[in-house]
Write a protein that holds these residues in place. Structure first.
Motif, PDB file in Angstrom:
ATOM      1  N   THR A 151       6.150  39.162   5.950  1.00 11.15           N
ATOM      2  CA  THR A 151       7.405  39.710   5.444  1.00 11.15           C
ATOM      3  C   THR A 151       7.543  41.194   5.768  1.00 11.15           C
ATOM      4  O   THR A 151       8.644  41.663   6.099  1.00 11.15           O
ATOM      5  CB  THR A 151       7.504  39.482   3.925  1.00 11.15           C
ATOM      6  OG1 THR A 151       7.382  38.075   3.664  1.00 11.15           O
ATOM      7  CG2 THR A 151       8.840  39.965   3.389  1.00 11.15           C
ATOM      8  N   ASP A 159      14.744  31.350  -0.712  1.00 10.59           N
ATOM      9  CA  ASP A 159      13.968  32.404  -1.378  1.00 10.59           C
ATOM     10  C   ASP A 159      13.234  33.276  -0.360  1.00 10.59           C
ATOM     11  O   ASP A 159      13.233  34.511  -0.473  1.00 10.59           O
ATOM     12  CB  ASP A 159      12.970  31.794  -2.362  1.00 10.59           C
ATOM     13  CG  ASP A 159      13.643  31.233  -3.607  1.00 10.59           C
ATOM     14  OD1 ASP A 159      14.760  31.698  -3.926  1.00 10.59           O
ATOM     15  OD2 ASP A 159      13.062  30.335  -4.243  1.00 10.59           O
ATOM     16  N   ARG A 160      12.605  32.654   0.626  1.00  8.59           N
ATOM     17  CA  ARG A 160      11.905  33.445   1.641  1.00  8.59           C
ATOM     18  C   ARG A 160      12.893  34.274   2.469  1.00  8.59           C
ATOM     19  O   ARG A 160      12.593  35.402   2.862  1.00  8.59           O
ATOM     20  CB  ARG A 160      11.075  32.537   2.546  1.00  8.59           C
ATOM     21  CG  ARG A 160       9.792  32.043   1.900  1.00  8.59           C
ATOM     22  CD  ARG A 160       8.916  31.280   2.875  1.00  8.59           C
ATOM     23  NE  ARG A 160       7.592  31.002   2.314  1.00  8.59           N
ATOM     24  CZ  ARG A 160       6.596  30.426   2.972  1.00  8.59           C
ATOM     25  NH1 ARG A 160       6.776  30.042   4.233  1.00  8.59           N
ATOM     26  NH2 ARG A 160       5.422  30.225   2.396  1.00  8.59           N
ATOM     27  N   ASP A 220      13.904  37.316   0.505  1.00  8.08           N
ATOM     28  CA  ASP A 220      12.840  38.317   0.450  1.00  8.08           C
ATOM     29  C   ASP A 220      12.919  39.307   1.612  1.00  8.08           C
ATOM     30  O   ASP A 220      12.433  40.433   1.508  1.00  8.08           O
ATOM     31  CB  ASP A 220      11.467  37.642   0.472  1.00  8.08           C
ATOM     32  CG  ASP A 220      11.105  36.994  -0.860  1.00  8.08           C
ATOM     33  OD1 ASP A 220      11.760  37.319  -1.872  1.00  8.08           O
ATOM     34  OD2 ASP A 220      10.182  36.147  -0.872  1.00  8.08           O
TER      35      ASP A 220
END
Length: 292
Positions: free
Chosen positions: A129, A164-165, A168
């Motif tokens: 990320t 959700d990812r 992020d």
């Protein structure tokens, strides 16, 4: 707002004819003129392109000639795909950066509105990320002066495989033109629902694509995605509920339609374009439009 406000974009594979992601050639056997004329006649107001195909059209017509073809056929929305490896290092990153620089040149000349990215395609480990956020900041900031949205597709066969990812990557990133592309097929095959779409803040809901899926996955997910998608309303996805969620979250952009189907790609061009357009528009008859 009502159904007359809906603008549909034929994402590349929908009217590309007999080609598919990863084919020996991803260039459409139909000319740009043929595709644009058919799209204009059948109601589409946008078209999408992979880089090899748009480059072939630019080689044939020149940048100004391509722009005229769009204008002559009421093609108001243009999008490019599919940037990968933008978060890596080494040779793959260098090739990705080169492609992105070319995307910027084409986008500036042709008025491209959206560029589609994949996050960690075919990567099976958790996403890096930090590296992705750093790269995305630069990508978005480069596109911002041209008014281009950068849209990440969360894919069930990528490390960025959920809403959700995807979120992020953008929370507190400080960009104003980056966010997620919600594809109904990816939501369904990723085990998500319309309620998951409602997690997306309006500022991060940057693009939408509509398509349907069969009741069972055919082979692996990439094979199912590449050869077995279905026209909206002809599969197992509750398309209207996902559209409703996007409208409720404030999405007001054009709607892509991405038919990647071994059956669909062999249809006559005008039939393929008309069927995809008509079946998609039927999905909007079941939604409640916002007052704005």
């Amino acid at each position: 707002m009502n159904i007359n406000d809906i603008s549909l974009c034929a994402s590349y594979w929908t009217v590309a004819g007999n080609t598919y992601p990863g084919a020996p050639s991803e260039i459409s056997p139909f000319s740009l003129v043929e595709r644009a004329e058919v799209c204009g006649r059948t109601g589409w107001q946008g078209m999408g392109f992979v880089m090899d195909d748009i480059e072939a059209s630019i080689d044939r017509h020149g940048m100004a000639g391509v722009r005229h073809i769009f204008d002559d056929n009421n093609i108001r929305h243009v999008e490019l795909e599919f940037l990968v490896d933008w978060h890596l290092t080494g040779e793959r990153r260098a090739l990705s950066d080169k492609m992105y620089a070319r995307m910027m040149e084409i986008s500036d000349a042709l008025g491209v509105e959206k560029i589609k990215l994949g996050g960690g395609v075919f990567e099976t480990e958790a996403p890096d990320t930090g590296a992705m956020r750093a790269a995305l900041f630069d990508i978005c900031e480069t596109a911002r002066p041209l008014g281009i949205d950068i849209a990440i597709e969360f894919l069930p066969f990528a490390s960025i495989n959920t809403i959700d990812r995807g979120l992020d990557l953008f929370r507190d990133l400080g960009v104003t033109n980056g966010g997620l592309l919600v594809d109904t097929w990816h939501v369904e095959r990723g085990g998500m629902t319309a309620e998951d779409i409602r997690k997306i803040p309006p500022e991060f809901l940057r693009a939408a694509e509509l398509d349907d899926a069969g009741p069972e996955v055919m082979g692996d997910l990439f094979n199912d995605s590449t050869h077995y998608r279905r026209l909206c309303g002809e599969g197992a996805i509750d398309i209207a509920s996902q559209i409703q969620a996007m409208l409720d979250q404030g999405y007001r952009g054009y709607w892509g339609v991405e038919l990647i189907s071994a059956y669909h790609r062999h249809l006559p061009l005008e039939m393929a374009a008309a069927r995809a357009f008509d079946t998609t528009m039927q999905q909007f008859a079941a939604v409640t439009f916002p007052a704005d």
